[in-house]
Write an enzyme that holds these catalytic residues in place. Structure first.
Site, PDB file in Angstrom:
ATOM      1  N   ILE A 273      19.893  17.507  39.062  1.00 53.03           N
ATOM      2  CA  ILE A 273      19.883  18.346  40.276  1.00 53.03           C
ATOM      3  C   ILE A 273      18.663  19.267  40.284  1.00 53.03           C
ATOM      4  O   ILE A 273      17.953  19.384  41.292  1.00 53.03           O
ATOM      5  CB  ILE A 273      21.205  19.142  40.403  1.00 53.03           C
ATOM      6  CG1 ILE A 273      22.380  18.180  40.618  1.00 53.03           C
ATOM      7  CG2 ILE A 273      21.127  20.159  41.539  1.00 53.03           C
ATOM      8  CD1 ILE A 273      23.757  18.835  40.636  1.00 53.03           C
TER       9      ILE A 273
ATOM     10  N   GLY B  79      17.001  24.884  35.025  1.00 52.32           N
ATOM     11  CA  GLY B  79      17.814  23.709  34.690  1.00 52.32           C
ATOM     12  C   GLY B  79      17.068  22.433  35.017  1.00 52.32           C
ATOM     13  O   GLY B  79      16.758  22.177  36.179  1.00 52.32           O
TER      14      GLY B  79
ATOM     15  N   HIS C 144       7.059 -12.096  43.305  1.00 52.05           N
ATOM     16  CA  HIS C 144       5.749 -11.490  43.080  1.00 52.05           C
ATOM     17  C   HIS C 144       5.087 -11.241  44.426  1.00 52.05           C
ATOM     18  O   HIS C 144       5.126 -12.115  45.287  1.00 52.05           O
ATOM     19  CB  HIS C 144       4.878 -12.441  42.255  1.00 52.05           C
ATOM     20  CG  HIS C 144       3.453 -11.994  42.133  1.00 52.05           C
ATOM     21  ND1 HIS C 144       3.060 -11.025  41.250  1.00 52.05           N
ATOM     22  CD2 HIS C 144       2.333 -12.371  42.823  1.00 52.05           C
ATOM     23  CE1 HIS C 144       1.755 -10.815  41.370  1.00 52.05           C
ATOM     24  NE2 HIS C 144       1.289 -11.624  42.328  1.00 52.05           N
TER      25      HIS C 144
ATOM     26  N   LYS D 126      36.522  19.671  53.645  1.00 50.23           N
ATOM     27  CA  LYS D 126      36.251  18.467  54.451  1.00 50.23           C
ATOM     28  C   LYS D 126      36.343  17.238  53.571  1.00 50.23           C
ATOM     29  O   LYS D 126      35.804  17.253  52.447  1.00 50.23           O
ATOM     30  CB  LYS D 126      34.830  18.525  55.013  1.00 50.23           C
ATOM     31  CG  LYS D 126      34.617  19.569  56.067  1.00 50.23           C
ATOM     32  CD  LYS D 126      33.202  19.406  56.589  1.00 50.23           C
ATOM     33  CE  LYS D 126      32.730  20.681  57.237  1.00 50.23           C
ATOM     34  NZ  LYS D 126      31.293  20.852  57.162  1.00 50.23           N
TER      35      LYS D 126
HETATM   36  C1  FAD Z   1      23.068  18.605  44.626  1.00 48.03           C
HETATM   37  C2  FAD Z   1      23.899  17.462  44.109  1.00 48.03           C
HETATM   38  C3  FAD Z   1      23.399  16.182  44.161  1.00 48.03           C
HETATM   39  C4  FAD Z   1      24.151  15.117  43.690  1.00 48.03           C
HETATM   40  N1  FAD Z   1      23.617  13.876  43.786  1.00 48.03           N
HETATM   41  C5  FAD Z   1      24.331  12.822  43.341  1.00 48.03           C
HETATM   42  C6  FAD Z   1      23.817  11.505  43.479  1.00 48.03           C
HETATM   43  O1  FAD Z   1      22.707  11.295  43.994  1.00 48.03           O
HETATM   44  N2  FAD Z   1      24.572  10.473  43.054  1.00 48.03           N
HETATM   45  C7  FAD Z   1      25.802  10.664  42.467  1.00 48.03           C
HETATM   46  O2  FAD Z   1      26.442   9.700  42.073  1.00 48.03           O
HETATM   47  N3  FAD Z   1      26.327  11.906  42.339  1.00 48.03           N
HETATM   48  C8  FAD Z   1      25.619  12.988  42.767  1.00 48.03           C
HETATM   49  N4  FAD Z   1      26.155  14.238  42.663  1.00 48.03           N
HETATM   50  C9  FAD Z   1      27.478  14.394  42.009  1.00 48.03           C
HETATM   51  C10 FAD Z   1      28.603  14.064  42.977  1.00 48.03           C
HETATM   52  O3  FAD Z   1      28.467  14.842  44.131  1.00 48.03           O
HETATM   53  C11 FAD Z   1      29.951  14.300  42.307  1.00 48.03           C
HETATM   54  O4  FAD Z   1      30.017  13.558  41.116  1.00 48.03           O
HETATM   55  C12 FAD Z   1      31.105  13.898  43.202  1.00 48.03           C
HETATM   56  O5  FAD Z   1      31.051  14.593  44.425  1.00 48.03           O
HETATM   57  C13 FAD Z   1      32.444  14.182  42.510  1.00 48.03           C
HETATM   58  O6  FAD Z   1      33.480  13.826  43.373  1.00 48.03           O
HETATM   59  P1  FAD Z   1      34.947  14.394  43.196  1.00 48.03           P
HETATM   60  O7  FAD Z   1      35.794  13.637  44.160  1.00 48.03           O
HETATM   61  O8  FAD Z   1      35.336  14.426  41.773  1.00 48.03           O
HETATM   62  O9  FAD Z   1      34.870  15.930  43.614  1.00 48.03           O
HETATM   63  P2  FAD Z   1      34.365  16.653  44.926  1.00 48.03           P
HETATM   64  O10 FAD Z   1      33.444  15.816  45.699  1.00 48.03           O
HETATM   65  O11 FAD Z   1      33.897  17.992  44.485  1.00 48.03           O
HETATM   66  O12 FAD Z   1      35.667  16.786  45.800  1.00 48.03           O
HETATM   67  C14 FAD Z   1      36.733  17.602  45.448  1.00 48.03           C
HETATM   68  C15 FAD Z   1      37.450  18.019  46.715  1.00 48.03           C
HETATM   69  O13 FAD Z   1      38.672  18.632  46.364  1.00 48.03           O
HETATM   70  C16 FAD Z   1      38.925  19.687  47.269  1.00 48.03           C
HETATM   71  N5  FAD Z   1      39.868  20.589  46.589  1.00 48.03           N
HETATM   72  C17 FAD Z   1      39.675  21.276  45.436  1.00 48.03           C
HETATM   73  N6  FAD Z   1      40.808  21.923  45.098  1.00 48.03           N
HETATM   74  C18 FAD Z   1      41.738  21.627  46.044  1.00 48.03           C
HETATM   75  C19 FAD Z   1      43.092  21.976  46.241  1.00 48.03           C
HETATM   76  N7  FAD Z   1      43.749  22.747  45.372  1.00 48.03           N
HETATM   77  N8  FAD Z   1      43.721  21.515  47.333  1.00 48.03           N
HETATM   78  C20 FAD Z   1      43.084  20.715  48.224  1.00 48.03           C
HETATM   79  N9  FAD Z   1      41.797  20.329  48.077  1.00 48.03           N
HETATM   80  C21 FAD Z   1      41.137  20.776  46.998  1.00 48.03           C
HETATM   81  C22 FAD Z   1      37.562  20.276  47.531  1.00 48.03           C
HETATM   82  O14 FAD Z   1      37.547  20.974  48.753  1.00 48.03           O
HETATM   83  C23 FAD Z   1      36.673  19.037  47.531  1.00 48.03           C
HETATM   84  O15 FAD Z   1      36.463  18.526  48.821  1.00 48.03           O
HETATM   85  C24 FAD Z   1      25.443  15.335  43.149  1.00 48.03           C
HETATM   86  C25 FAD Z   1      25.972  16.626  43.116  1.00 48.03           C
HETATM   87  C26 FAD Z   1      25.216  17.681  43.592  1.00 48.03           C
HETATM   88  C27 FAD Z   1      25.797  19.061  43.558  1.00 48.03           C
END
Ligand code: FAD
Length: 467
Positions: A181, A177, A445, A36
């Site tokens: 998280i 951990g 304040h 998604k």
């Molecule tokens: C529990 C938790 C709490 C968090 N809280 C925070 C917070 O409060 N604030 C904050 O800044 N960050 C937070 N984070 C971290 C944050 O979620 C990540 O840093 C962020 O989602 C990274 O984004 P991204 O786009 O790199 O990857 P993702 O969000 O992981 O997106 C990658 C996408 O690529 C898709 N994908 C992978 N391989 C393929 C492929 N070959 N073909 C097509 N699609 C593919 C996946 O389905 C996915 O949707 C949290 C993470 C977790 C687990």
């Protein structure tokens, strides 16, 4: 039809921000997502966890109302399915919003798994080859790291993903951990009434933060009844019908048994590159699975035109959604040929949304010293200002600055609402302000952020309420 200016692989915060900005700059963009759009942050990370932590804050507020303020309130219990329904509604509305933004921007969203077939070509689920005129952006994100011999079963041994979809709230949790998280989930479950043990192998929880942050956070969590064990190691865990029996080696070298209904493994995240076939584009990963840019100013790999954003990047990219937004903007602008400043990782704020919470930007005191500074440091309790006393949860503001009135190197906050208070400090650090510059600006304040102003007043030699 099969050729686009830019192909973005992965529709999380890193990927969709790249796609939106590139489309806004007039590029023809295809975004491939196998699950998604919104990715980890929206569906399994930031948004659902903060929604749950908001509910936890309400629960804590009932106890505070009764115990401190004479409000005759009591908690009848938490209806987990109702909590989940509200959380999921917020996620669903955000999800529809991201889809609408992408559609409105004219981004072609392709559903399926993308595989590289060359430095400028991609196939989606074995479909026809897609070609990128300007470049490909890798934004495939990360997944929870697990430990050998501790395979999550989604019921008794769970990851942060599983914890969202559990059928109910556990009466006891062992969280493995003590990073952001792990701390957030420990805090959430404690608010929900669970017995919580938090085990961290490093000698302090949130070990990447300033040592005073770890100390105040540990104190705050312990005050709330969380059994915080830093410098401790999980020796083994036996899965039982009703939970997990674990043996933990404490910092003192003793072995203690912990029996918990749920073991939540929060020992970090690993990049996702499975099925991507990086080799087909002439790329590989570092020893930890990250794709390393050859040029950090453009987040471009050694293969021209292939860029990386988000959790797929190694440090100093911090694995945070807001950093991935900034990376997406940079890469999109680079691909569009628009001047764009590199991401200033030193000024990216880091927040833990627990109770108490932590928020920081810039260097810790130890990092400042390691870089050769003899910093001027001011640690001020949040209770030194009236609003801090009203909240009654302790906490602190710590400012690290160059000696002799020089620029501010880091700001570290612990306490209530610090996730909202950090914004001014990121401008202070990002704009290389000095304590005297901040001290000139009047803070309202009584507010909690007044404590930030006061901490700077003291450093500038004009303190009022700090002895
Ligand atoms: C529990 C938790 C709490 C968090 N809280 C925070 C917070 O409060 N604030 C904050 O800044 N960050 C937070 N984070 C971290 C944050 O979620 C990540 O840093 C962020 O989602 C990274 O984004 P991204 O786009 O790199 O990857 P993702 O969000 O992981 O997106 C990658 C996408 O690529 C898709 N994908 C992978 N391989 C393929 C492929 N070959 N073909 C097509 N699609 C593919 C996946 O389905 C996915 O949707 C949290 C993470 C977790 C687990």
């Amino acid at each position: 039809m099969n050729t686009h200016d830019v192909i973005v692989i992965g529709g999380g915060t890193g990927g969709y921000s790249t796609a939106l900005r590139a489309a806004a700059l007039g590029l023809d963009v295809a975004l491939v997502e196998r699950d998604k759009v919104g990715g980890t942050c929206l569906h399994r990370g930031c948004v659902p966890s903060k929604a749950m932590l908001h509910a936890a804050e309400l629960v804590d507020g009932i106890a505070e109302a009764r115990e401190r303020w004479g409000v005759k309130a009591s908690l009848d219990g938490v209806d987990w399915p109702a909590l989940v329904a509200t959380r999921d509604d917020i996620v669903a509305r955000n999800h529809r919003g991201v889809e609408a933004h992408l559609a409105h921007a004219g981004v072609t969203v392709l559903r399926g798994s993308a595989r590289l077939t060359g430095p400028r070509s991609v196939r989606v689920d074995g479909g026809p080859a897609l070609t990128a005129r300007r470049g490909i952006v890798l934004a495939t994100g990360s997944r929870p790291r697990t430990l050998p011999g501790l395979d999550p079963d989604g019921r008794r041994v769970v990851t942060s993903d599983d914890a969202l979809f559990a059928p109910g709230l556990p009466a006891s949790v062992l969280v493995l951990g003590g990073g952001a998280i792990g701390v957030e989930y420990a805090s959430f479950h404690r608010s929900m009434g669970a017995e919580v043990t938090l085990v961290e192998a490093a000698d302090r929880i949130v070990p990447l933060e300033d040592a005073d942050v770890s100390r105040h956070l540990t104190r705050g969590l312990r005050k709330r009844g969380v059994d915080v064990r830093a410098g401790a190691r999980l020796l083994d865990a036996e899965i039982l019908g009703d939970g997990v029996r674990a043996r933990v080696r404490t910092a003192r070298g003793e072995t203690v048994a912990v029996h918990a209904e749920r073991l939540l493994v929060a020992v970090g995240r690993v990049p996702v590159t499975d099925g991507l076939d990086l080799g087909a584009a002439g790329l590989g990963t570092d020893g930890r699975g990250h794709v390393v840019p050859a040029d950090w100013d453009r987040l471009e790999t050694a293969v021209p035109g292939v860029h990386v954003v988000g959790d797929l990047l190694p440090p100093p990219s911090p694995g945070l959604a807001h950093a991935s937004f900034a990376e997406g903007l940079l890469v999109a602008e680079t691909l569009a040929g628009v001047p764009s400043a590199p991401v200033d990782y030193a000024a990216v704020p880091r927040v833990t949304y627990s109770a108490p919470g932590t928020a920081a930007v810039g260097l810790s005191e130890a990092e400042a010293r390691a870089r050769g500074h003899e910093p001027a440091v001011n640690v001020m309790p949040l209770t030194a200002v009236a609003k801090g006393m009203v909240h009654g949860q302790g906490g602190m503001v710590k400012v690290v600055a160059e000696a002799g009135g020089g620029r501010v190197l880091g700001v570290h906050l612990v306490g209530p609402h610090v996730s909202e208070m950090i914004a001014e400090s990121q401008l202070i650090v990002g704009w290389d302000a000095e304590p005297a510059d901040v001290a000139r600006h009047v803070h309202a304040h009584p507010t909690l952020s007044e404590a930030v102003g006061e901490a700077f007043l003291t450093l500038a030699g004009r303190g009022l309420h700090q002895q």
